[in-house]
Scaffold this motif. Structure first.
Motif, short mmCIF file in Angstrom:
data_model
loop_
_atom_site.label_atom_id
_atom_site.label_comp_id
_atom_site.label_asym_id
_atom_site.label_seq_id
_atom_site.Cartn_x
_atom_site.Cartn_y
_atom_site.Cartn_z
N ALA A 110 -59.37 -71.65 38.48
CA ALA A 110 -58.88 -70.73 37.43
C ALA A 110 -57.94 -71.41 36.45
O ALA A 110 -57.02 -70.80 35.92
CB ALA A 110 -58.21 -69.51 38.05
N LEU A 111 -58.18 -72.73 36.22
CA LEU A 111 -57.38 -73.45 35.24
C LEU A 111 -57.93 -73.19 33.84
O LEU A 111 -59.11 -72.86 33.67
CB LEU A 111 -57.41 -74.95 35.55
CG LEU A 111 -56.80 -75.36 36.89
CD1 LEU A 111 -57.08 -76.82 37.16
CD2 LEU A 111 -55.29 -75.12 36.89
N GLU A 112 -57.07 -73.34 32.88
CA GLU A 112 -57.49 -73.08 31.50
C GLU A 112 -58.47 -74.16 31.04
O GLU A 112 -58.18 -75.35 31.08
CB GLU A 112 -56.27 -73.06 30.57
CG GLU A 112 -56.63 -72.75 29.13
CD GLU A 112 -55.44 -72.84 28.19
OE1 GLU A 112 -55.63 -72.71 26.98
OE2 GLU A 112 -54.32 -73.05 28.69
N ILE A 113 -59.63 -73.72 30.62
CA ILE A 113 -60.67 -74.64 30.14
C ILE A 113 -60.74 -74.51 28.63
O ILE A 113 -60.86 -73.41 28.09
CB ILE A 113 -62.02 -74.32 30.79
CG1 ILE A 113 -61.94 -74.53 32.31
CG2 ILE A 113 -63.12 -75.18 30.20
CD1 ILE A 113 -63.21 -74.17 33.05
N ASN A 114 -60.68 -75.64 27.95
CA ASN A 114 -60.70 -75.62 26.49
C ASN A 114 -61.88 -76.43 25.96
O ASN A 114 -62.74 -76.87 26.73
CB ASN A 114 -59.38 -76.13 25.92
CG ASN A 114 -59.02 -77.51 26.46
OD1 ASN A 114 -59.90 -78.30 26.81
ND2 ASN A 114 -57.73 -77.81 26.52
N SER A 115 -61.89 -76.64 24.67
CA SER A 115 -63.01 -77.35 24.04
C SER A 115 -63.14 -78.78 24.54
O SER A 115 -64.24 -79.34 24.60
CB SER A 115 -62.85 -77.34 22.52
OG SER A 115 -61.63 -77.94 22.14
N PHE A 116 -61.98 -79.39 24.90
CA PHE A 116 -62.03 -80.76 25.40
C PHE A 116 -62.61 -80.83 26.82
O PHE A 116 -62.96 -81.91 27.29
CB PHE A 116 -60.62 -81.37 25.38
CG PHE A 116 -60.04 -81.46 24.00
CD1 PHE A 116 -60.44 -82.44 23.13
CD2 PHE A 116 -59.10 -80.53 23.56
CE1 PHE A 116 -59.93 -82.53 21.85
CE2 PHE A 116 -58.57 -80.61 22.29
CZ PHE A 116 -58.99 -81.60 21.43
N THR A 117 -62.69 -79.69 27.49
CA THR A 117 -63.33 -79.63 28.81
C THR A 117 -64.81 -79.35 28.65
O THR A 117 -65.65 -79.98 29.30
CB THR A 117 -62.69 -78.52 29.67
OG1 THR A 117 -61.28 -78.57 29.55
CG2 THR A 117 -63.09 -78.67 31.12
N PHE A 118 -65.14 -78.39 27.80
CA PHE A 118 -66.54 -78.00 27.63
C PHE A 118 -67.39 -79.15 27.08
O PHE A 118 -68.53 -79.34 27.50
CB PHE A 118 -66.64 -76.81 26.67
CG PHE A 118 -66.21 -75.50 27.28
CD1 PHE A 118 -66.80 -75.04 28.45
CD2 PHE A 118 -65.22 -74.73 26.69
CE1 PHE A 118 -66.41 -73.83 29.02
CE2 PHE A 118 -64.82 -73.53 27.25
CZ PHE A 118 -65.43 -73.08 28.42
N GLY A 119 -66.82 -79.93 26.16
CA GLY A 119 -67.58 -81.02 25.56
C GLY A 119 -68.11 -82.01 26.57
O GLY A 119 -69.34 -82.23 26.65
N PRO A 120 -67.25 -82.65 27.38
CA PRO A 120 -67.74 -83.61 28.38
C PRO A 120 -68.67 -82.97 29.43
O PRO A 120 -69.63 -83.60 29.87
CB PRO A 120 -66.46 -84.12 29.05
CG PRO A 120 -65.38 -83.87 28.05
CD PRO A 120 -65.78 -82.64 27.33
N ALA A 121 -68.38 -81.72 29.82
CA ALA A 121 -69.23 -81.05 30.80
C ALA A 121 -70.64 -80.84 30.25
O ALA A 121 -71.64 -81.06 30.95
CB ALA A 121 -68.61 -79.72 31.21
N MET B 110 -70.15 -69.42 29.25
CA MET B 110 -68.69 -69.45 29.38
C MET B 110 -68.04 -69.69 28.02
O MET B 110 -66.98 -69.13 27.70
CB MET B 110 -68.28 -70.55 30.36
CG MET B 110 -68.66 -70.31 31.79
SD MET B 110 -68.25 -71.72 32.84
CE MET B 110 -66.48 -71.79 32.64
N ILE B 111 -68.66 -70.53 27.22
CA ILE B 111 -68.13 -70.84 25.89
C ILE B 111 -68.11 -69.58 25.03
O ILE B 111 -67.13 -69.29 24.33
CB ILE B 111 -68.96 -71.95 25.23
CG1 ILE B 111 -68.72 -73.28 25.96
CG2 ILE B 111 -68.62 -72.09 23.76
CD1 ILE B 111 -69.67 -74.38 25.55
#
Length: 1087
Positions: free
Chosen positions: A710-721, A740-741
């Motif tokens: 439940a950590l905050e996921i941002n654009s810098f997380t979604f990109g690599p994933a 999710m995005i």
């Protein structure tokens, strides 16, 4: 005057002297007793004629003595009454009136005693009346009386009256000059101090030590021209005061406060004898001037000499330790304070509270605070400020209440700290209450408090109230304008920020070194380079181009926005060695993937003797990650640890990225686990690093853990994933991440949408990529490049070229990535001339210098069209050294067209450049096999074996029912292997009936064909397709992914299978996508 008259005046003065004697108040003679004695005297009126009076006036100088000249008996009588009582209710003017009623004329000594009485009793109104009497009686020329009148006006605080009295004096003693001078000093009136001193020089009054001490203290307010200071210093020497402590101590202080450090040091060093004030002046001066280390060393020198420090010295050196964070030394000094017995000194304790608060050691800070016997406002302010700065806002507010209970009045510093505490926790309502308190206390107009209040509203996002408060303040304060710039900057409101910036200049407010960084940061954040360049022009006009703070922000802006040349130019112009400017430049290089330049600049910074900070180390480690320089990254990490940054988050995150990008999975996890306070950047570094190094499964696993936590996921997380999902073609997982995005609202960010385009393009669903591209509200050059590359990879070259033309019409500037896609599109569809024209336009039209990948694309374009000699000549004429990619492309084309000479020519260079790459040996071996040169083929394979080079096995995989199924050539490990091979046999028979002719043995000689079974030469993509046809519904397209380029036989086989099964089959090999339908491939057999 006859003997009777003289005796009467003297006797009168004796009584006055008894009343106004400087003895203690308990011994003074009550005035009513003096008056009583005086009234009993029998004075014949005829004995006072005008002539006698004039004679008496003429003899005032001889009579104006400090002690009465009457008989001893008369003096003793007056003194005996003086010792009897301390009742002083009566008014001294009554005595003067009684004298006049009795016909006795007071002389100058009478008025002198009466003035002294007024001064000692505080009867200042009587003093004014006496001044009027003195003027009336003509005693205004008496020097002693004038001095006492000056004392009277000084006591009243009437500076104008003092100066007027001084100016009207016929003769001014040095004492008078000093009194006026020290009044100017007390009022911090530097100009008047210097003016009075110049007047002394003009009137040739010789100053004494007290004079020079006053002048020097008066000049300590700062901003005194150096030539004034030099002249004053020279005069002290000419008058022989070069070793006078009362002169040299304030001289040291004055030099420091005016910024002349070397001069202060020279004065101190030249002293033959130093007292505690000398050491305090030096240590505190060094501390205030930013030379805290020198101040601490001077204290150590003093301690070594065996000199005992005073509380003031302890306070100064503790403050110095706090400023430069020498906390260990500060704790040792605390022990020395206890040893010297100064633990109860309030100002020493205040310095200790500040020290421990800055350390974050509030247990010790509160212990010292609680031990203070007499806490003052500074005591409370020190602890409240420390608590507020460290985020302990509730405790700061509680301490404020305690301060009020201790009956101490909060000042502006107190309220500023409390407002800072409210700002940090977003306590807007509480902050408003303190705003009301400040208004009631009359402090709301204080310049510091105004800034704190405005900062409160800004940080609590109440920009409307902030703007209203700003308009109600004194708009001449540039600090408030700067805060408003920051406020609109936080909202990314460039228009309002620029409006504020313009208005402040229209109102005559001159921007300072904090104004420009505020507006420049907004330009950087919103990528407004044009406006940033305009601000830079104004910086040059106003002379701030050499200001370190302004320059560092300029470097940061230009570096972030890609203008690295200008950023480096500004850095080279700086005279001061500023670590922030250097690290900003290094970070800019890393951001734009100029990793070698970043590391070279980092080394240069160290060679210049500039100690890197945590940002510099983190950027350098990230640069090592970019070029996979693992060993160098480890060395830099070791330097960071030695420099005290072993536990720093930014360094730890960079180290995680280094190991992850270098494929060191175990070390990456270890470095990640060592980070004590993991933040989003820590997780993102791990995901991004794994995705970039090909460990995509690990990247997606970490992403899943982060999501589950439940950590905050941002654009810098979604990109690599998304990139990881795209690299291993997990389109279903990619779609889940896409959902999710959409849920979190990051679909509006261009960076995320760009990766989604790449995801769908790489997973074979080019229609979804196209839909994502068209739905983007704002596209950048990366968006266009992603779509263009997707079209090219899917063999839709004409669509790619059409998109490129649309891009140019919309004034979107193409970059190097764009032309790789364009040239690749031309290659896929065989547009040789068009491709060559596009290549030439790179430098001629768009000013782009071609890179090795562009030359490789041209070689591929020529080679695929059979123009091998032209391709070879193109390589030989390249202005840069051909890399392995160029030679490998030429070798591949030679194999396709069976050109052994050019193939061997390309292979010879390729083996020198990459002797451990298996692809070169495989390509060369295949070329010999296709042309029937089995001996050459065998020698190539033996050379590969002798060098320990292993061939990467061909592998294909497909996702069925959320599970990935991988196959190798001749693979029998799959649970349904028998069923797959049986179905594959039927497919091959039907394909043969449809016209398929197998070509699988072209790479094997007769002996090898006999040795290998029929299943051993079945390539992995055939197995994957057979399994898909068995497992997937007929309406579902089949997506197969292969790590190597698909061979001609398999390509031909898949065409026939797509026709006989009436299925859409999409195969992604290492080079491109093949869309098979109705027996036709999208590549048109050109790949």
């Amino acid at each position: 005057m006859n003997e009777t008259e003289t005796a009467l005046v003297i006797t009168t003065n004796n009584y006055l002297y008894a009343y106004f004697s400087p003895l203690s108040a308990s011994l003074l003679l009550p005035l009513h007793q003096v008056l009583f004695c005086f009234t009993q005297m029998q004075i014949p009126k005829s004995s006072f004629s005008q002539t006698h009076f004039r004679q008496s006036q003429g003899n005032t100088k001889s009579e104006a003595t400090w002690l009465p000249h009457g008989s001893c008996a008369e003096n003793n009588t007056a003194l005996s009454y003086a010792y009897s009582s301390d009742d002083r209710d009566a008014n001294g003017m009554d005595f003067l009136h009684l004298m006049e009623e009795r016909g006795v004329r007071a002389n100058s000594q009478t008025y002198l005693l009466l003035l002294e009485g007024c001064l000692s009793s505080g009867s200042f109104p009587d003093g004014w009346k006496l001044h009027a009497k003195i003027l009336k009686m003509g005693f205004c020329a008496e020097v002693v009386l004038c001095e006492r009148l000056m004392d009277l006006y000084i006591a009243l605080g009437d500076l104008d009256g003092t100066v007027k009295m001084f100016d009207e004096m016929p003769v001014r003693t040095l004492s008078c000059w000093n009194k006026v001078l020290h009044r100017f000093v007390a009022g911090k009136m530097t100009d008047q101090v210097l003016g009075l001193f110049r007047r002394m020089v003009r009137e040739k009054v010789k100053p004494d030590e007290k004079t020079y001490a006053g002048v020097l203290r008066g000049c300590s307010g700062g901003d005194v021209p150096f030539y004034y200071v030099e002249q004053i210093h020279a005069r002290t020497i000419s008058h022989g005061y070069e070793n006078s402590l009362s002169v040299c101590n304030p001289l040291i202080d004055m030099y420091f406060k005016n910024g002349f450090l070397n001069s202060a040091k020279k004065v101190f060093d030249s002293l033959k004898k130093r007292d505690s004030v000398s050491w305090v002046a030096m240590i505190s001066g060094l501390s205030r001037s930013g030379c805290e280390e020198e101040g601490v060393l001077l204290f150590c020198q003093m301690h070594t000499l065996g000199l005992y420090p005073t509380p003031y010295i302890f306070s100064s050196v503790l403050s110095a330790c706090t400023k430069i964070e020498l906390f260990k030394l500060g704790e040792q000094l605390h022990c020395l304070v206890l040893k010297q017995g100064f633990s109860s000194e309030t100002y020493v304790c205040n310095a200790l509270v500040t020290l421990y608060s800055r350390m974050g050691n509030f247990i010790s800070a509160e212990q010292v605070f609680n031990a203070i016997l007499q806490r003052d406002e500074v005591s409370y302010n020190s602890l409240i400020s420390g608590l507020a700065q460290q985020g302990y806002s509730d405790r700061a507010l509680g301490l404020f209440k305690k301060m009020c209970l201790d009956c101490l009045k909060p000042d502006c510093v107190t309220l500023a700290s409390i407002l800072s505490a409210c700002s940090s926790v977003g306590a807007l309502q509480v902050g408003k209450q303190f705003h009301s308190y400040a208004i009631k206390a009359g402090m709301s107009s204080d310049i510091i408090l105004e800034g704190s209040l405005l900062d409160l509203y800004v940080k609590c996002s109440d920009v409307k109230t902030a703007h209203e408060f700003f308009l109600s303040t004194d708009t001449d304060n540039v600090v408030l304008w700067n805060v408003m710039l920051v406020a609109y900057g936080q909202m990314d409101n460039l228009d309002e920020s620029f409006k504020i910036f313009t208005q402040m200049q229209m109102q005559g407010i001159v921007p300072n070194e904090f104004t420009y960084p505020s507006i420049l940061r907004i330009c950087s954040s919103l990528k407004a380079l044009d406006l940033g360049e305009q601000i830079h022009t104004q910086v040059l006009k106003t002379g701030f181009q050499l200001n370190v703070y302004v320059s560092s922000v300029l470097i940061d802006m230009y570096a972030k926005l890609g203008n690295l040349y200008t950023a480096l130019k500004i850095l080279r112009r700086l005279k001061e060695k500023d670590v922030v400017s250097w690290t900003a430049m290094i970070a800019g290089y890393v951001q734009h993937e100029k990793f070698a330049e970043a590391l070279n600049l980092f080394k240069e910074m160290q060679d210049e003797g500039i100690q890197s900070d945590n940002i510099g180390f983190a950027s350098a480690i990230s640069a090592c990650a970019g070029i996979r320089a693992l060993d160098q990254g480890r060395q830099i990490h070791a330097q960071a640890c030695v420099s005290g940054y072993s536990d720093d988050n930014s360094v730890g995150n960079a180290l995680v990225g280094l190991y992850a990008r270098c494929g060191k999975v175990r070390q990456a996890y270890f470095a990640f686990d060592k980070i004590f306070a993991k933040d989003n950047i820590s997780w993102n570094s791990l995901i991004s690093g794994f995705a970039q190094s090909g460990h995509c499964e690990d990247a997606l696993s970490v992403f899943s853990q982060m999501n589950n936590a439940a950590l905050e996921i941002n654009s810098f997380t979604f990109g690599p994933a998304l990139s990881a999902a795209a690299n291993i073609a997990k389109v279903k997982l990619g779609k889940q991440i896409h959902a999710m995005i959409l849920k979190t609202g990051y679909d509006s960010e261009a960076e995320v949408s760009n990766v989604l385009i790449t995801l769908y393009a790489k997973c074979g669903t080019i229609e979804d990529a196209e839909r994502q591209f068209l739905e983007m509200p704002e596209k950048n050059e990366v968006s266009w490049n992603a779509m263009l590359t997707g079209y090219s990879q899917h063999g839709r070259g004409f669509e790619a070229l059409t998109l490129f033309e649309d891009m140019k019409q919309l004034d979107v500037l193409p970059n190097h990535v764009t032309f790789v896609g364009v040239l690749s599109a031309c290659s896929h569809v065989g547009l040789v001339d068009e491709g060559i024209n596009y290549f030439q336009s790179m430098s001629e039209v768009h000013g782009l210098v071609p890179k090795p990948e562009h030359y490789a694309s041209v070689v591929d374009l020529l080679g695929r069209s059979g123009l091998l000699n032209r391709a070879k000549r193109f390589v030989e004429e390249m202005p840069i050294q051909p890399d392995a990619m160029v030679w490998r492309t030429l070798l591949s084309a030679s194999i396709v067209h069976n050109n052994i000479d050019i193939g061997e020519f390309a292979a010879s260079y390729l083996l020198k450049l990459e002797p451990e790459d298996s692809a070169t040996y495989v390509l060369l071996s295949n070329m010999y096999a296709v042309t029937g040169k089995w001996g050459c083929r065998d020698r190539t394979r033996q050379m590969m074996k002798d060098r320990g080079v292993k061939k990467e096995p061909g592998r294909s995989w497909i996702e069925v029912n959320n599970s990935v199924h991988a196959f190798f050539a001749g693979d029998h490990k799959h649970p349904h292997a028998d069923k797959i091979y049986e179905y594959l046999s039927d497919l091959s028979e039907k394909a043969a009936e449809n016209g398929y002719i197998p070509q699988t043995n072209s790479l094997l000689n007769d002996v090898e064909r006999r040795q290998k079974g029929p299943t051993q030469i079945i390539h992995s993509e055939k197995l994957a397709i057979a399994f898909a046809l068995l497992s997937l519904p007929s309406s579902t397209p089949i997506h197969v992914f292969k790590n190597l380029r698909v061979c001609g036989d398999c390509h031909n086989w898949i065409k026939h299978v797509s026709k006989i099964s009436d299925r859409v089959i999409v195969v992604r090999d290492s080079y491109r996508f093949h869309h098979f339908k109705d027996g036709i491939c999208s590549c048109k057999d050109y790949w």
